[in-house]
Design an enzyme around this catalytic site. Structure first.
Site, PDB file in Angstrom:
ATOM      1  N   GLN A 108      23.437 -39.407 -46.470  1.00 39.90           N
ATOM      2  CA  GLN A 108      23.671 -38.511 -45.329  1.00 39.90           C
ATOM      3  C   GLN A 108      25.160 -38.461 -44.992  1.00 39.90           C
ATOM      4  OE1 GLN A 108      21.276 -36.634 -43.647  1.00 39.90           O
ATOM      5  NE2 GLN A 108      23.007 -35.753 -42.531  1.00 39.90           N
TER       6      GLN A 108
ATOM      7  N   ASP B 221      20.987 -33.405 -53.414  1.00 38.82           N
ATOM      8  CA  ASP B 221      21.892 -32.577 -52.617  1.00 38.82           C
ATOM      9  C   ASP B 221      22.696 -31.630 -53.513  1.00 38.82           C
ATOM     10  OD1 ASP B 221      21.808 -32.608 -49.879  1.00 38.82           O
ATOM     11  OD2 ASP B 221      23.032 -34.415 -49.654  1.00 38.82           O
TER      12      ASP B 221
ATOM     13  N   LYS C  58      14.101 -35.439 -42.106  1.00 39.60           N
ATOM     14  CA  LYS C  58      13.930 -35.330 -43.573  1.00 39.60           C
ATOM     15  C   LYS C  58      12.807 -36.250 -44.044  1.00 39.60           C
ATOM     16  CE  LYS C  58      18.693 -33.939 -44.339  1.00 39.60           C
ATOM     17  NZ  LYS C  58      20.070 -34.307 -44.638  1.00 39.60           N
TER      18      LYS C  58
END
Ligand code: NAD
Length: 302
Positions: A98, A121, A54
């Protein structure tokens, strides 16, 4: 009939190019370089690989990244303090924590703590609600967002089509169903307790599968000509002892029946990270728009 293969890797490249151009335009227009903050807890090797990927892709499109690696014993309070610092930092456009988190940390509390306008997200309940309501300022979870783009690469208009989403998680299945409904598909959701999955699948013009059960969807489940999106990723050991990634759809059977299908790997996976970059750019654009609106309000009041 052999299905068209939907090339997620190529489409992700197109999305990354669009983001790179968007970042350049934002900066030319006087905006700050967007920045993604990634928080990683513990030493799960797969999570470290995902985060490294990422960060590499974030920087490749001209955005900044900041990484916080916290040890596995980090308390929930300490994690929430890191998030609060990032929430307040105007240089940070997007925050990604994460998952999975260690079991002593409450995931829902963490997700709720991330400022909704930095929640790239799209898991904060406010963004879940905004997505459900079809609001334009929603930050939408990356995987379903990527799937919609993959579907649009096949269909100019999906209004009126029958869609079945197999899997009802908060990360994929539920937001996926909401986005398909937003585009006026007639949407059903199947899950572990659904009966007669085969018949329900065979009715779907668009079949999105996200269960984590390798090969669950057989060729005979698929309506001839349907568009099949395989979100599942499972790492298995092949006969030769090598590891390989497989999806939830029996690809060799499905390709003979479907109209279009995503491969695993190379389908949904690359689009998920590309859409994370797109969400970070959206968050940065919204921040610029908010500060311009605040300036305009201030000068009107003066
Ligand atoms: P999850 O375990 O949270 O949810 C799985 C869902 O599938 C549940 O709703 C469950 O009821 C349903 N399910 C399980 N077995 C079923 C069965 N036999 N029949 C019908 N429904 C069944 O998983 P998740 O986080 O939604 O992820 C699903 C899969 O997608 C996993 O393989 C995951 O690795 C993958 N995934 C891929 C990406 C990507 O970027 N490609 C992103 C997220 C998840």
């Amino acid at each position: 009939m052999t299905a068209r293969i939907i090339d997620g890797k190529a489409l992700a490249g197109v999305v990354r190019q669009e983001v790179a151009e968007g970042v350049a335009a934002l900066v030319t227009g006087g905006g700050a370089v967007p920045e993604l903050a990634v928080v990683l807890i513990g030493d799960d090797p797969a999570s470290h690989v995902y985060v490294a990927n990422k960060i590499r892709q974030t920087e490749a499109v001209g955005m900044r990244s900041r990484q916080f690696v916290l040890d596995a014993e980090t308390t929930e309070r300490q994690l929430l303090d890191v998030i609060e610092t990032l929430n307040r930092d105007p240089a940070v456009s997007g925050i990604l924590v994460q998952f999975p988190l260690p079991s002593h940390i409450d995931t829902a509390r963490v997700v709720t703590a991330i400022r909704p306008d930095k929640d790239v997200d799209g898991f904060n309940p406010l963004n879940v609600g905004r997505t459900a309501a079809g609001m334009e300022d929603a930050l939408v979870p990356c995987t379903p967002l990527g799937v919609m783009r993959l579907i649009r690469s096949v269909h100019a208009d999906i209004a009126g089509l029958g869609a079945l989403v197999v899997g009802a998680s908060n990360v994929v299945g539920r937001p996926m169903a909401r986005l398909l409904l937003q585009e006026l598909c007639t949407v059903s959701i199947a899950h572990i307790r659904t009966t007669d999955l085969e018949r329900r699948c065979r009715e779907a013009d668009i079949l999105v599968v996200a269960t984590g059960v390798p090969g669950l969807i057989r060729g005979r489940f698929i309506k001839p000509g349907a568009t099949v999106i395989d979100v599942g990723i499972t790492r298995i050991r092949s006969g030769s002892g090598n590891e390989k990634l497989v999806g939830d759809v029996a690809f060799d059977e499905a390709i003979e029946v479907a109209g279009a299908i995503t491969p695993v790997p190379g389908g949904v996976g690359p689009m998920t990270i590309a859409c994370l970059l797109a969400n970070t750019l959206s968050a940065a654009r919204m921040a610029v728009a908010r500060s311009k609106a605040a300036e305009a309000d201030a000068s009107a009041a003066a």
